[in-house]
Design an enzyme around this catalytic site. Structure first.
Site, PDB file in Angstrom:
ATOM      1  N   HIS A   1      43.119  26.824  67.769  1.00  0.00           N
ATOM      2  CA  HIS A   1      43.411  25.408  67.490  1.00  0.00           C
ATOM      3  C   HIS A   1      44.924  25.200  67.345  1.00  0.00           C
ATOM      4  O   HIS A   1      45.517  24.327  67.968  1.00  0.00           O
ATOM      5  CB  HIS A   1      42.683  24.963  66.223  1.00  0.00           C
TER       6      HIS A   1
ATOM      7  N   TYR B   1      35.061  31.872  64.675  1.00  0.00           N
ATOM      8  CA  TYR B   1      33.938  30.969  64.907  1.00  0.00           C
ATOM      9  C   TYR B   1      33.491  30.853  66.362  1.00  0.00           C
ATOM     10  O   TYR B   1      32.560  30.126  66.660  1.00  0.00           O
ATOM     11  CB  TYR B   1      34.256  29.580  64.336  1.00  0.00           C
TER      12      TYR B   1
ATOM     13  N   ARG C   1      39.460  24.233  75.364  1.00  0.00           N
ATOM     14  CA  ARG C   1      40.626  24.719  74.617  1.00  0.00           C
ATOM     15  C   ARG C   1      40.650  26.239  74.716  1.00  0.00           C
ATOM     16  O   ARG C   1      39.883  26.917  74.044  1.00  0.00           O
ATOM     17  CB  ARG C   1      40.514  24.286  73.153  1.00  0.00           C
TER      18      ARG C   1
HETATM   19  C1  LIG Z   1      42.427  12.153  59.475  1.00  0.00           C
HETATM   20  C2  LIG Z   1      42.520  13.613  59.683  1.00  0.00           C
HETATM   21  N1  LIG Z   1      41.523  14.405  59.235  1.00  0.00           N
HETATM   22  C3  LIG Z   1      41.592  15.739  59.414  1.00  0.00           C
HETATM   23  C4  LIG Z   1      42.659  16.310  60.041  1.00  0.00           C
HETATM   24  C5  LIG Z   1      42.721  17.797  60.241  1.00  0.00           C
HETATM   25  N2  LIG Z   1      42.552  18.141  61.658  1.00  0.00           N
HETATM   26  C6  LIG Z   1      43.617  18.413  62.440  1.00  0.00           C
HETATM   27  S1  LIG Z   1      43.187  18.725  64.015  1.00  0.00           S
HETATM   28  C7  LIG Z   1      41.551  18.505  63.695  1.00  0.00           C
HETATM   29  C8  LIG Z   1      40.544  18.669  64.798  1.00  0.00           C
HETATM   30  C9  LIG Z   1      40.676  17.655  65.873  1.00  0.00           C
HETATM   31  O1  LIG Z   1      39.828  17.936  66.934  1.00  0.00           O
HETATM   32  P1  LIG Z   1      39.859  17.124  68.280  1.00  0.00           P
HETATM   33  O2  LIG Z   1      39.908  15.667  67.990  1.00  0.00           O
HETATM   34  O3  LIG Z   1      38.748  17.590  69.128  1.00  0.00           O
HETATM   35  O4  LIG Z   1      41.267  17.496  68.936  1.00  0.00           O
HETATM   36  P2  LIG Z   1      41.768  18.926  69.447  1.00  0.00           P
HETATM   37  O5  LIG Z   1      42.400  19.610  68.284  1.00  0.00           O
HETATM   38  O6  LIG Z   1      40.625  19.675  69.985  1.00  0.00           O
HETATM   39  O7  LIG Z   1      42.809  18.627  70.470  1.00  0.00           O
HETATM   40  C10 LIG Z   1      41.353  18.209  62.335  1.00  0.00           C
HETATM   41  C11 LIG Z   1      40.055  18.001  61.701  1.00  0.00           C
HETATM   42  C12 LIG Z   1      43.685  15.452  60.480  1.00  0.00           C
HETATM   43  N3  LIG Z   1      44.785  15.921  61.094  1.00  0.00           N
HETATM   44  N4  LIG Z   1      43.592  14.125  60.307  1.00  0.00           N
END
Ligand SMILES: Cc1ncc(C[n+]2csc(CCOP(=O)(O)OP(=O)(O)O)c2C)c(N)n1
Ligand SMILES: [Mg+2]
Lengths: 362, 333
Positions: free
Chosen positions: A261, A270, A257
């Site tokens: 985010h 971080y 990435r």
């Molecule tokens: C059930 C749930 N818990 C927490 C969140 C908050 N949240 C949004 S994105 C994220 C991180 C996701 O990381 P990853 O699966 O690696 O996907 P990336 O963002 O790197 O594409 C979190 C914890 C959410 N959207 N849904």
């Protein structure tokens, strides 16, 4: 007595090195140059779109937005391998894939601008809208695959989630049922090394994320996710197999990435800038461009024409998006139920009356 | 974080800073207290509530949990039964839905089923509320669900001092507490006492004294009520505001006392009006306060509708000052 009852391996596949050089002889049925050119255009457009969307957000013209910078080869790669009547069940960072599926730039902007009409895709009507609750889409995808299997149709489902999402029960449960029912589904895990501020190592002690499929009896592969050729090829093989009744498959695509985010995040809190800049070496867009130059005689003129063409398409979409008038407030009642129950008519009328009062006051 | 204050000046603190201070103080006071959540360690939490706590308390006590709400809260139930005091953060209240088994079937039932061996001193902190253009899956106010579950405690503060006091009390409490924080309050500043203490759960606060009409509310809508009350004071309408602070248990006697003074009652909240906290309070007051009422009780909450993502639609998604004023007019004019 002790004897080995099972044994597992996970392979990693990549065809191009970081500079776009072919590593070894390519399979005979590697994607042909026309397909790769089409994919390259989508990658360029996606990258321009990401930058423009961030710019719109910074100037107050778009809501919170998650860029896919650095991950274009994953999202475009599996899309190239999909047939029009396959189904896509994406997470929120897959606008590159949606573009390939026929969703318009303007629809994407509408959605991220907070206008749900953006999810009412005029093309790609059977693909799912973006899922923000993490990993929930994996189970929905299993449901879609179940429907396909019940109808015995030669179609397959692609669902996408992140490295972080593999920690959720939904992910494990989706794999489990897909294995048991031998569903026609490809799970793509976009391992971009980060889940907001949490690094990949803190999500799982497993050596690869691909191997999570093995526990469900599903075949898997780790793929260089910055290599468009590899992602397309692995996805195509998995989808052909699934459509033919061969069951589910999982691809862990290794990428990075490159951006925050979302626009609501500041990754400098971080992670080191050095870590980020070192990953530009593996840039998937530059890599596939080098391949096209070397193998396909891609010229400077073609490159310039493509960039200009994508810019024009993008700016036209931005203009269209900015010209869309917001819906009247009463529209919020339009889709609550298939038909608004009589009991809530009063609420809708109140909103309409308030809006009318506001107008006569002016 | 606390800049030096001139003597005798009350300190002014942001709501989020007060929560941060409560967590730090609770962790210093009791080494059984530890934190779990998504992005709470190095990143300091999505709304900054756990900022810098990792530096002081280390990664054993400030833990980033893999993304898995159901398992995190169930693990917290286990840790609580194992003698610790976990404080878990769910990034958005909407995702409490994923941890419902842990909360409803496990946390809320353990003491009931296992008696003295089963106290669950766990706190679940979570932000609710819209107005941030965050869409229908990141804006909900689901507190009524938890208030409906015997065995759970539910609190929802409206200002920095209460946020601190209630969070300290929640962490001290031997029962599972759902601690609800309104997103729009995190950066709101308010007075903060020099020697903050835990605040008893179940006790309301009179946010404004008045004689003509009572508004019972909690969380962010306390400020909506205050703003409207201030405007109406110019028309000699004297509104009393009761800030519930605790929703389960809620301070029935404070509401009844106020009703006995003003004889008119509005229950206001950001959450969906239908089947909400307001329904409970209104029904209870219609029963035990019937003789005090000079007018029907009015509930004011969100329409029966998901929170819209569209800015234009969300702006019209109540409850707002217009609606509150209309309710006041209905009771007084
Ligand atoms: C059930 C749930 N818990 C927490 C969140 C908050 N949240 C949004 S994105 C994220 C991180 C996701 O990381 P990853 O699966 O690696 O996907 P990336 O963002 O790197 O594409 C979190 C914890 C959410 N959207 N849904
Ligand atoms: Mg990730």
């Amino acid at each position: 007595m002790q004897e080995r009852v099972a044994q597992f391996e996970v392979d990693h596949v990549g065809f191009l090195d970081a500079s776009g050089q072919v590593l070894e002889d390519l399979p005979e049925d590697i994607a042909d140059l026309e397909v790769i050119k089409q994919g390259y255009r989508s990658m360029v457009l996606t990258r321009l779109f990401d930058a423009r969307a961030i710019n719109l957000q910074r100037t107050g013209q778009l809501g919170t937005f998650p860029s896919s910078l650095g991950q274009e080869a994953v999202t475009i790669g599996f899309s190239l391998a999909m047939q029009p009547n396959d189904r896509l069940v994406p997470s929120y960072r897959e606008h590159g894939a949606l573009l390939c599926r026929g969703v318009t730039l303007c629809e994407l902007l509408l959605y991220w601008g907070g206008d749900e009409r953006g999810s009412d895709y005029q093309q790609a009507r059977k693909d799912f809208p973006l899922a923000v609750p993490i990993a929930t889409q994996c189970l929905h995808a299993a449901g879609v695959a179940t429907a396909i299997k019940l109808r015995s149709e030669p179609q397959a489902v692609v669902t996408v989630c992140g490295d972080g999402a593999t920690s959720k029960g939904d992910f494990a449960e989706a794999l489990n049922v897909a294995g048991v029912w031998q569903l026609p589904i490809l799970f793509v895990v976009t391992n971009n090394q980060w889940a907001i501020s949490v690094p990949r190592e803190s999500q799982s002690h497993a050596q690869t994320l691909a191997q999570k499929a093995i526990a469900a009896g599903i075949d898997c592969l780790q793929v260089d996710g910055n290599d468009l050729l590899a992602v397309e090829y692995a996805s195509r093989k998995a989808l052909e197999r699934a459509r033919a009744g061969g069951g589910p498959f999982l691809i862990e695509a290794i990428t990075y990435r490159m951006g925050d985010h979302t626009t609501a995040d500041d990754a400098r809190r971080y992670r080191d800038d050095d870590e980020v800049s070192s990953h530009w070496q593996g840039d998937p867009v530059a890599r596939i461009r080098s391949y096209l130059v070397e193998q396909g005689g891609w010229t400077k003129d073609q490159e310039e024409a493509l960039q200009a063409d994508c810019q024009v398409e993008l700016e036209r979409a931005v203009a269209d998006y900015l010209a869309v008038t917001p819906q009247p407030a009463s529209a919020m009642f339009d889709y609550l139920y298939a038909e608004l129950p009589q009991a809530y008519e009063g609420q809708r009328q109140q909103v309409i009356d308030r809006a009318a009062e506001g107008k006569t006051d002016e | 974080m606390s800049n030096s204050q001139p003597d005798n000046q009350p300190e002014v603190l942001r709501f989020g800073q007060a929560l941060n201070r409560a967590l730090g103080d609770a962790m210093r006071a009791d080494d059984k207290v530890f934190l779990m959540g998504e992005d709470i360690a190095l990143a300091g939490g999505p709304f900054g509530v756990t900022r810098k706590l990792l530096d002081e308390f280390g990664e054993n006590r400030v833990r980033d949990y893999p993304i898995a709400e159901a398992s995190m809260v169930n693990l917290a139930v286990g840790a609580a039964l194992g003698g610790y005091k976990p404080v878990v953060e769910i990034m958005f209240m909407d995702f409490c839905t994923l941890a419902m088994d842990a909360l409803v079937n496990q946390a809320a039932k353990a003491h009931f089923m296992f008696g003295e061996q089963g106290p669950v001193p766990l706190v679940l902190r979570t932000p609710h509320g819209g107005g941030l253009n965050a869409g229908p899956q990141h804006s909900q106010c689901l507190e009524a669900w938890f208030a409906h579950i015997p065995g759970l405690i539910v609190v929802c503060p409206s200002n920095a001092a209460d946020a601190y006091g209630l969070l300290r009390a929640a962490i001290n409490d031997p029962n599972p507490v759902v601690f609800v924080e309104n997103k729009r309050l995190y950066s709101a500043k308010s007075d903060f006492p020099a020697d903050p203490q835990p605040i008893e759960i179940g006790k309301a606060r009179t946010a404004r004294a008045g004689n003509d009409l009572t508004i019972v509310t909690y969380g962010n809508t306390v400020h909506l009520a205050e703003q409207v009350a201030k405007e109406r004071a110019e028309q000699e309408i004297d509104i009393e505001i009761i800030d519930l602070r605790s929703l389960q248990p809620w301070d029935e006697s404070a509401v009844l006392t106020s009703l006995s003074k003003t004889h008119r009652l509005i229950v206001l909240h950001e959450a969906t009006e239908a089947f909400g906290i307001g329904a409970e309070i209104a029904a209870r007051m219609a029963d035990i306060g019937f003789d005090e009422l000079d007018a029907p009780i009015i509930r004011l909450g969100a329409p029966f509708m998901p929170v819209p993502y569209s800015v234009a639609l969300e702006a019209e998604f109540g409850p707002n000052a217009d609606q509150l004023n209309a309710a006041i007019d209905r009771l007084l004019l």
